[in-house]
Write an enzyme that holds these catalytic residues in place. Structure first.
Site, PDB file in Angstrom:
ATOM      1  N   CYS A  90       0.813  -1.285   0.020  1.00  0.00           N
ATOM      2  CA  CYS A  90       0.101   0.016  -0.050  1.00  0.00           C
ATOM      3  C   CYS A  90       0.869   1.282   0.096  1.00  0.00           C
ATOM      4  CB  CYS A  90      -0.785   0.070   1.134  1.00  0.00           C
ATOM      5  SG  CYS A  90      -2.077   1.483   1.417  1.00  0.00           S
ATOM      6  N   CYS A 188      -5.933  -2.875   7.965  1.00  0.00           N
ATOM      7  CA  CYS A 188      -6.981  -1.673   7.882  1.00  0.00           C
ATOM      8  C   CYS A 188      -8.421  -2.616   7.251  1.00  0.00           C
ATOM      9  CB  CYS A 188      -6.578  -0.332   7.223  1.00  0.00           C
ATOM     10  SG  CYS A 188      -6.114  -0.559   5.392  1.00  0.00           S
TER      11      CYS A 188
END
Length: 350
Positions: A90, A188
């Site tokens: 990410c 997340c």
């Protein structure tokens, strides 16, 4: 004309304090928050912090980029019997990839985050050097080790010299609501930590059961789908053995098997890496003595690293390492400096 700086803000204390420090240093800021998936950060806390500090804030929808750059590879790696690190991906593909491109289009020259790392420009080589945080207990250099020189040249990390306690104190003195906000811990998009359930829910696939095998080939039972297993795992195997505790040694998608062994068989003397990303230099010339981490929360281990191809390397450890896991990231260090990182392709026997 003053160059603008984009401050990536999650609404947590680290990103809020980083923005505050940049503002105090004279930066003209634009706060940006990423909307990555349904149920994720809505930007309200970050917008409130930006409003309190007096600079504009935008929430950017990057769910498509997150799906293609992070979730897609996460799924395909698990289906290949590997264990990826989505945070590493990410940072390169989304935060310092898609987000950086968007902030440059908004007229910002730099992108700042609340990561605990330091960044220096080496005048001799002209390369940007990523360095560990001054306080090692908060160091996050591992998850940034795949950033490129271009990405690092646009980055700002205001928290690299500070401890977590100092950051909370700075935020508290400024009256920021995030000062006592708890840190996030899990991936997340999988807050409950059940990766197998997420993969089934997201893909709609029913990953089939298959054999649980002892490393000598003896059948021990059936597994519940290979996506639920990772090298070194002990819990949830559902088998017993007269040979003591068993652990996952290998996940084999080819024959849909999960191989178990005792703890001693989990140790490897070396690994091969792929997708090599070098930061401190353009190439490793010959075998180099360094230190390496094969997971985020571990002590660096002395090793010899040798580049074996354009983007491949071999890392040989002074002492065998436990549960070297394909798909994870190996990060190389020379003192406080990140030499580079690579994706673990395979472990090599002792």
């Amino acid at each position: 004309m003053t160059e603008k700086t984009a401050a990536a803000m999650s609404g947590g204390v680290d990103s809020s304090a980083a923005a505050l420090l940049l503002q105090r240093a004279g930066h003209e800021l634009v706060g940006v928050t990423l909307r990555l998936f349904d149920g994720g950060e809505d930007g309200a806390d970050a917008a409130a912090a930006a409003s309190q500090l007096g600079f504009p804030h935008r929430t950017l929808d990057m769910s498509r980029e997150f799906r293609t750059g992070v979730i897609g590879p996460f799924i395909s790696e698990y289906e290949r019997g590997r264990t990826p690190n989505p945070c590493v991906r990410c940072n390169r593909a989304v935060k310092f990839g898609a987000l950086l491109r968007e902030t440059l289009a908004l007229g910002c020259a730099r992108l700042a985050t609340g990561h605990y790392v330091r960044l220096n420009l080496d005048q001799g080589s002209g390369r940007w050097l990523l360095k560990k945080a001054a306080h090692p207990e908060k160091d996050q250099s591992y998850v940034l080790a795949m950033l490129t020189q271009e990405q690092l040249s646009r980055a700002l990390f205001p928290l690299g010299e500070l401890s977590k306690e100092e950051v909370r104190s700075i935020a508290e003195e400024a009256g920021l609501a995030s000062a006592r906000k708890k840190d996030s811990q899990d991936i997340c998009f999988i807050p409950d930590g059940d990766y197998g359930a997420f993969l089934r829910r997201y893909t709609g696939k029913d990953y089939p059961s298959g054999p649980l095998l002892h490393e000598d080939g003896t059948p021990l039972g059936r597994h519940a789908g290979i996506v639920g297993y990772t090298v070194g795992q002990r819990r949830g195997l559902g088998v017993s053995s007269s040979q003591g505790r068993l652990y996952v040694k290998e996940v084999r998608p080819g024959d849909n098997a999960v191989v178990l062994s005792g703890n001693a068989s989990l140790f490897s003397s070396a690994l091969e890496g792929e997708a090599l990303n070098l930061i401190a230099c353009g190439r490793l010339d010959g075998p180099v003595r360094l230190r390496a981490k094969i997971r985020y929360r571990m002590a660096e281990q002395p090793c010899t690293a040798e580049q074996t191809g354009e983007d491949t390397l071999r890392v040989t450890f002074d002492s065998p390492q436990r549960a070297v896991t394909p798909g994870q990231t190996v990060v190389l260090y020379d003192g406080d400096t990140v030499v580079g990182g690579a994706v673990i392709a395979r472990s090599l026997p002792r």
